[in-house]
Design an enzyme around this catalytic site. Sequence first.
Site, PDB file in Angstrom:
ATOM      1  N   GLU A  23      57.291  76.908 -21.379  1.00 21.96           N
ATOM      2  CA  GLU A  23      57.296  78.377 -21.330  1.00 21.96           C
ATOM      3  C   GLU A  23      56.393  78.841 -22.466  1.00 21.96           C
ATOM      4  OE1 GLU A  23      61.174  79.940 -20.397  1.00 21.96           O
ATOM      5  OE2 GLU A  23      61.952  77.912 -20.416  1.00 21.96           O
ATOM      6  N   CYS A  77      57.585  87.104 -26.579  1.00 22.98           N
ATOM      7  CA  CYS A  77      56.595  86.664 -25.594  1.00 22.98           C
ATOM      8  C   CYS A  77      56.462  87.707 -24.486  1.00 22.98           C
ATOM      9  CB  CYS A  77      56.989  85.326 -25.017  1.00 22.98           C
ATOM     10  SG  CYS A  77      58.688  85.315 -24.471  1.00 22.98           S
TER      11      CYS A  77
HETATM   12  P1  NAD Z   1      54.178  77.146 -31.579  1.00 26.15           P
HETATM   13  O1  NAD Z   1      53.565  76.660 -30.323  1.00 26.15           O
HETATM   14  O2  NAD Z   1      53.328  77.229 -32.793  1.00 26.15           O
HETATM   15  O3  NAD Z   1      55.418  76.204 -31.982  1.00 26.15           O
HETATM   16  C1  NAD Z   1      56.486  75.958 -31.106  1.00 26.15           C
HETATM   17  C2  NAD Z   1      57.140  74.627 -31.478  1.00 26.15           C
HETATM   18  O4  NAD Z   1      56.225  73.558 -31.229  1.00 26.15           O
HETATM   19  C3  NAD Z   1      57.543  74.503 -32.941  1.00 26.15           C
HETATM   20  O5  NAD Z   1      58.790  73.845 -33.018  1.00 26.15           O
HETATM   21  C4  NAD Z   1      56.428  73.624 -33.518  1.00 26.15           C
HETATM   22  O6  NAD Z   1      56.801  72.894 -34.673  1.00 26.15           O
HETATM   23  C5  NAD Z   1      56.177  72.690 -32.357  1.00 26.15           C
HETATM   24  N1  NAD Z   1      54.868  72.011 -32.367  1.00 26.15           N
HETATM   25  C6  NAD Z   1      53.727  72.392 -32.993  1.00 26.15           C
HETATM   26  N2  NAD Z   1      52.735  71.506 -32.722  1.00 26.15           N
HETATM   27  C7  NAD Z   1      53.262  70.570 -31.910  1.00 26.15           C
HETATM   28  C8  NAD Z   1      52.737  69.411 -31.264  1.00 26.15           C
HETATM   29  N3  NAD Z   1      51.464  69.035 -31.417  1.00 26.15           N
HETATM   30  N4  NAD Z   1      53.544  68.680 -30.458  1.00 26.15           N
HETATM   31  C9  NAD Z   1      54.828  69.044 -30.263  1.00 26.15           C
HETATM   32  N5  NAD Z   1      55.395  70.133 -30.861  1.00 26.15           N
HETATM   33  C10 NAD Z   1      54.621  70.890 -31.672  1.00 26.15           C
HETATM   34  O7  NAD Z   1      54.830  78.559 -31.230  1.00 26.15           O
HETATM   35  P2  NAD Z   1      55.606  79.582 -32.180  1.00 26.15           P
HETATM   36  O8  NAD Z   1      54.660  80.224 -33.117  1.00 26.15           O
HETATM   37  O9  NAD Z   1      56.817  78.941 -32.745  1.00 26.15           O
HETATM   38  O10 NAD Z   1      56.107  80.664 -31.108  1.00 26.15           O
HETATM   39  C11 NAD Z   1      55.311  81.721 -30.653  1.00 26.15           C
HETATM   40  C12 NAD Z   1      54.713  81.410 -29.297  1.00 26.15           C
HETATM   41  O11 NAD Z   1      55.756  81.093 -28.374  1.00 26.15           O
HETATM   42  C13 NAD Z   1      53.996  82.603 -28.662  1.00 26.15           C
HETATM   43  O12 NAD Z   1      52.830  82.148 -28.044  1.00 26.15           O
HETATM   44  C14 NAD Z   1      54.996  83.130 -27.642  1.00 26.15           C
HETATM   45  O13 NAD Z   1      54.415  83.858 -26.566  1.00 26.15           O
HETATM   46  C15 NAD Z   1      55.620  81.858 -27.177  1.00 26.15           C
HETATM   47  N6  NAD Z   1      56.930  82.094 -26.567  1.00 26.15           N
HETATM   48  C16 NAD Z   1      57.056  82.000 -25.215  1.00 26.15           C
HETATM   49  C17 NAD Z   1      58.281  82.267 -24.608  1.00 26.15           C
HETATM   50  C18 NAD Z   1      58.456  82.190 -23.118  1.00 26.15           C
HETATM   51  O14 NAD Z   1      59.594  82.229 -22.655  1.00 26.15           O
HETATM   52  N7  NAD Z   1      57.404  82.091 -22.341  1.00 26.15           N
HETATM   53  C19 NAD Z   1      59.366  82.611 -25.412  1.00 26.15           C
HETATM   54  C20 NAD Z   1      59.205  82.676 -26.797  1.00 26.15           C
HETATM   55  C21 NAD Z   1      57.974  82.408 -27.378  1.00 26.15           C
END
Ligand code: NAD
Length: 528
Positions: free
Chosen positions: A287, A321
């Site tokens: 997501e 999001c």
């Molecule tokens: P992010 O992608 O930076 O991080 C999300 C998670 O992924 C964190 O736990 C992070 O440590 C981990 N991560 C980072 N690099 C990784 C890798 N290489 N492999 C595996 N895991 C890794 O996102 P964020 O800043 O925490 O959240 C904001 C983003 O999330 C926005 O783009 C927002 O739109 C999205 N979001 C989407 C939804 C939805 O339901 N579609 C809901 C909430 C947030």
Amino acid sequence: MTDLPEFSNEPILELRRASVRAGLADALAAVDETLPLEVPAMIGGEVTPGSASFESSDPGEPSRVVARAARATEDDARAAVAIASRAAPGWAAIGAEARAQALLGAAEWLRARRLELAALEVRECAKPWPEADGDVCEAIDFLEYYARAAVALEAGRTLLQVPGERNELRYVPRGVVAVISPWNFPLAIPCGMTAAALATGNAVVLKPAEQSPACALRLVQALRAGGVPPEAISLLPGFGEVGAALVHDPGVHTIAFTGSLPVGLEIVRAAAEVAPGQRHLKRVVAELGGKNCVIVASDADLDEAVPAIVSSAFVYAGQKCSAAARVLVDEAIADTLIERVAGAVRVLVVGQASSLGTDVPPVIEEAAAERVNGYAEMAERDGRIVARGGEAADGGLPEAGWFCPPIVAADLAGDSPVLREEVFGPLLTIERVRDVDAALEVLDGLPFALTGGLFARDPAVIRKVRERTPVGNLYVNRGITGAMVGRQPFGGNRLSGTGTKAGGPDYLLHFVEPRAVTENTMRHGLVV
Ligand code: NAD
């Protein structure tokens, strides 16, 4: 389980009551007494402080440390997956009903600590009270909803039966699920993915966002208190490298990820690799981000549209999001809409999440503030700023903390990155379009398709947009955030995600494998 009442959403707090507001202040004071919280790695029954650590801090006052967390390593990830692999068959074998009881126990644990948990979100993620309370309620809803749904799913589906043959379609757990979550719904999102995986009989290793380890600790404590065995739910606080280690681990069957598009794409690529000895394809439930548009037709009721647009864009500083990022307004009413939205945004109060008068809290961290300010500069260059909020009262933003003013920009050049990229902050753009058809063409050209909105009165226009919108969640004549479990199954299409619908009847299917069994019941010559 059959005598459980029907699912209903956890009622939100009535913040207008003085007694409730007094409770918030007490809860915040009590939480402050406990800070910083120590967040260990919890690998099966082992609770380890870790050799290295990191901190989460209050975005409104960064010198306040909220949690000191163990920084889990790649070795920890391997150990947690190995433990989960051994625990998964036993957890699956107890059946959906017993697992549901554990999830309901976790819901009860959260319910008993609602104010304390909301206060922790106020501090760790600068979620204003109504948002923090909503997040705790949503976490409870996920537990209650998926517990019931998993029991129903365990019964299987009805198939066509013919004489001499018995056909059965059942769903079995996939094994080990790595849950990787973001910080912006610090309890509800990790809880939803984890609850769905556990309810369907999988064992989980949770890697929460590095910005919100304390909220994740509370979730794991709730699940264990409810009766989930420690081996079936491990917690690995840490950064991206731990998430990546889980994604690469051949013992992981499903990766449930919510976060940004770039990280999601990396996970999809890595999960496609089949390691030597691995005998399954990994499934990625992703997501991702959005660039959510609201269409305003010429006959829209602006009394309804203006407050809904402003709250959809600026509540929680635009860090949902689902937040509104672009308004596409019929040129016949564009000047009026711009003037009214600008007026409403100029008086928004920028302040601390703990203050009930705050409209726009700080963004999560320094890097986020820099990113948002960079897009604001681009918006000024590529168009014109029609409103900048938060500076009305005393001429400035609060000093400490990652505060960004809410901004409305209009008439940006069509190729501006501000119109294409996810800003994830308090910045809204407004564009004039010829009519609703032209707005739909803009939507069609976008890579993201998460949420969208429409303000219109003509039923034919509403029907057309319902049919042609690419988004996963369309909201008509209301705000575009605040999906409720069981009422608005949530998730995006295109590059916004793999088409999951969290909080809806199909979501659990991502965590199971279907198994069809056909038995010949003629039994020729058999003695039984
Ligand atoms: P992010 O992608 O930076 O991080 C999300 C998670 O992924 C964190 O736990 C992070 O440590 C981990 N991560 C980072 N690099 C990784 C890798 N290489 N492999 C595996 N895991 C890794 O996102 P964020 O800043 O925490 O959240 C904001 C983003 O999330 C926005 O783009 C927002 O739109 C999205 N979001 C989407 C939804 C939805 O339901 N579609 C809901 C909430 C947030």
